[in-house]
Design a protein around this motif. Structure first.
Motif, PDB file in Angstrom:
ATOM      1  N   LYS A   1      84.690 -39.429  -2.894  1.00 38.21           N
ATOM      2  CA  LYS A   1      83.622 -40.391  -3.128  1.00 38.21           C
ATOM      3  C   LYS A   1      83.648 -40.776  -4.604  1.00 38.21           C
TER       4      LYS A   1
ATOM      5  N   ASN B   1      85.570 -46.168  -2.225  1.00 30.59           N
ATOM      6  CA  ASN B   1      84.804 -47.379  -1.970  1.00 30.59           C
ATOM      7  C   ASN B   1      84.231 -47.948  -3.264  1.00 30.59           C
ATOM      8  N   GLY B   2      83.893 -49.233  -3.220  1.00 29.79           N
ATOM      9  CA  GLY B   2      83.217 -49.859  -4.341  1.00 29.79           C
ATOM     10  C   GLY B   2      84.174 -50.427  -5.372  1.00 29.79           C
TER      11      GLY B   2
ATOM     12  N   LYS C   1      85.628 -56.204   1.196  1.00 28.35           N
ATOM     13  CA  LYS C   1      85.067 -54.970   1.747  1.00 28.35           C
ATOM     14  C   LYS C   1      83.732 -54.648   1.086  1.00 28.35           C
ATOM     15  N   LEU C   2      83.679 -54.777  -0.243  1.00 26.11           N
ATOM     16  CA  LEU C   2      82.449 -54.475  -0.966  1.00 26.11           C
ATOM     17  C   LEU C   2      81.313 -55.395  -0.550  1.00 26.11           C
TER      18      LEU C   2
ATOM     19  N   ASN D   1      79.678 -53.625   2.154  1.00 26.52           N
ATOM     20  CA  ASN D   1      79.195 -52.300   1.752  1.00 26.52           C
ATOM     21  C   ASN D   1      77.968 -52.378   0.854  1.00 26.52           C
TER      22      ASN D   1
ATOM     23  N   ASN E   1      75.214 -51.082   3.701  1.00 22.76           N
ATOM     24  CA  ASN E   1      75.043 -49.650   3.441  1.00 22.76           C
ATOM     25  C   ASN E   1      73.643 -49.311   2.945  1.00 22.76           C
TER      26      ASN E   1
ATOM     27  N   THR F   1      76.624 -46.764   8.999  1.00 20.34           N
ATOM     28  CA  THR F   1      77.417 -46.902   7.778  1.00 20.34           C
ATOM     29  C   THR F   1      77.670 -45.531   7.153  1.00 20.34           C
ATOM     30  N   SER F   2      78.652 -45.487   6.255  1.00 27.22           N
ATOM     31  CA  SER F   2      78.963 -44.228   5.578  1.00 27.22           C
ATOM     32  C   SER F   2      77.778 -43.738   4.763  1.00 27.22           C
TER      33      SER F   2
ATOM     34  N   GLU G   1      76.853 -43.090  -2.218  1.00 28.44           N
ATOM     35  CA  GLU G   1      77.642 -43.861  -3.186  1.00 28.44           C
ATOM     36  C   GLU G   1      76.833 -45.062  -3.688  1.00 28.44           C
TER      37      GLU G   1
ATOM     38  N   LEU H   1      78.727 -48.787  -5.025  1.00 23.70           N
ATOM     39  CA  LEU H   1      78.575 -49.866  -4.058  1.00 23.70           C
ATOM     40  C   LEU H   1      77.546 -50.912  -4.462  1.00 23.70           C
TER      41      LEU H   1
END
Length: 324
Positions: free
Chosen positions: A76, A102-103, A204-205, A208, A212, A272-273, A285, A289
């Protein structure tokens, strides 16, 4: 080719198994029951009805490993600054770090050109620890698309997806990215190399940063968020703010916001994660994110009222639940 997966959880385990199939010399950094099981029984990967077993070096002491050609960081984002020194120490003289978190990545403005070249993002790299310790010149961008889970210690289940998009921060072709892409493809993965990796990062972001936090605040799935008029509008507003920032920084979006939301809705009743982390009492995160996009808004001189509001609520939620 020596490759270390730093953070051999679900995605890291999947990558490790694939690169083992490609004939790479793979080592894993893991912890807890997952580490002990892999040491004893090896790593098992479940893909539908298919199961493969992989005997891989696995440790929680990165200093015991030989110098690596690539270190793929699958932690992460908020976990990485604390281990930046260990990551740097793992690298061979010409070794590279593949950022699979991610992010927005900590190296975002390295190789970007323009007046913001070399700008550092405090939200994802407090104090510039990663920039100074690892060095942005070692970084390779990676956008992760598969969904995986740890079915039980030592066992990773692939839910869907096999694509890991790669790219140099500068956008230039390089032998190190080509070699890694070739190895990943030999292991059964899709690993396209893109000249504009930041655009893939933003696509993708885009989802997210909106879905998210809304899911963590409402406990709703993607499908529910997108079908509810109120939360759909909140997500759309956040995404439009982010798009304005990204475009100011030179990013092009190949799809419009409503098509991106429709794609999220089509995923169905997926948590979501961030919601999964919340439910399991794990740190979320938040900064990578959402906070990072707010920071970019300040840098770009663009207001982010919807992002600011949701971020304030999310930070307080994390604080009150003691999972920040």
């Amino acid at each position: 080719m020596k490759i270390c997966i730093y953070g051999a959880g679900a995605i890291g385990g999947y990558l490790g198994a694939a690169l083992d199939e490609a004939g790479c010399e793979v080592s894993l950094i893991a912890r807890g029951a997952h580490l002990e099981t892999i040491r004893r029984d090896g790593l098992r990967l479940l893909k539908g009805e298919q199961e493969t077993a992989h005997r891989l070096a696995c440790t929680d002491r990165p200093q015991d490993l030989a110098p690596q050609d690539y270190v793929i960081v699958a932690l992460k984002a908020h976990q990485i600054p604390d281990v930046a020194g260990s990551i740097a120490a793992l690298l061979a003289p010409e070794g590279s770090v593949v950022t699979a978190a991610n992010g927005l990545p900590w190296w975002y403005f390295f190789g970007a050109g323009g007046e913001l070249e070399g700008t550092r993002l405090e939200s994802v790299d407090p104090g510039g620890v990663q920039w100074e310790t690892i060095g942005p010149e070692r970084a390779i961008g990676c956008v992760v698309y598969p969904a995986c889970e740890i079915a039980e210690p030592g066992v990773v289940r692939l839910i869907e997806g096999d694509r890991f998009t790669l790219g140099e921060p500068s956008g230039e072709p390089s032998s190190r990215v080509s070699a890694l892409s070739d190895a990943m493809r030999k292991g059964g993965l899709k690993a396209p190399v893109r000249p504009r990796i930041r655009e893939e990062i933003w696509i993708k972001l885009w989802g997210n940063l909106s879905f998210n936090p809304i899911s963590a605040l409402t406990l709703a799935t993607l499908e529910t968020i997108c079908r509810d008029a109120g939360t759909r509008n909140v997500a759309r507003s956040m995404m439009l703010e982010a798009q304005q920032i990204a475009e100011r920084l030179g990013v092009r979006f190949p799809i419009d916001v409503d098509r991106r939301i429709a794609g999220a809705e089509a995923v169905g009743a997926h948590k979501t994660s961030m919601l999964q982390d919340l439910e399991h009492g794990r740190p979320m995160e938040i900064e990578a994110l959402v906070g990072s996009v707010q920071e970019l808004g300040l840098i770009a001189g663009i207001g982010t009222p919807s992002i600011d509001l949701v971020l304030a609520l999310l930070r307080l939620r994390a604080k009150t639940l003691a999972v920040s």
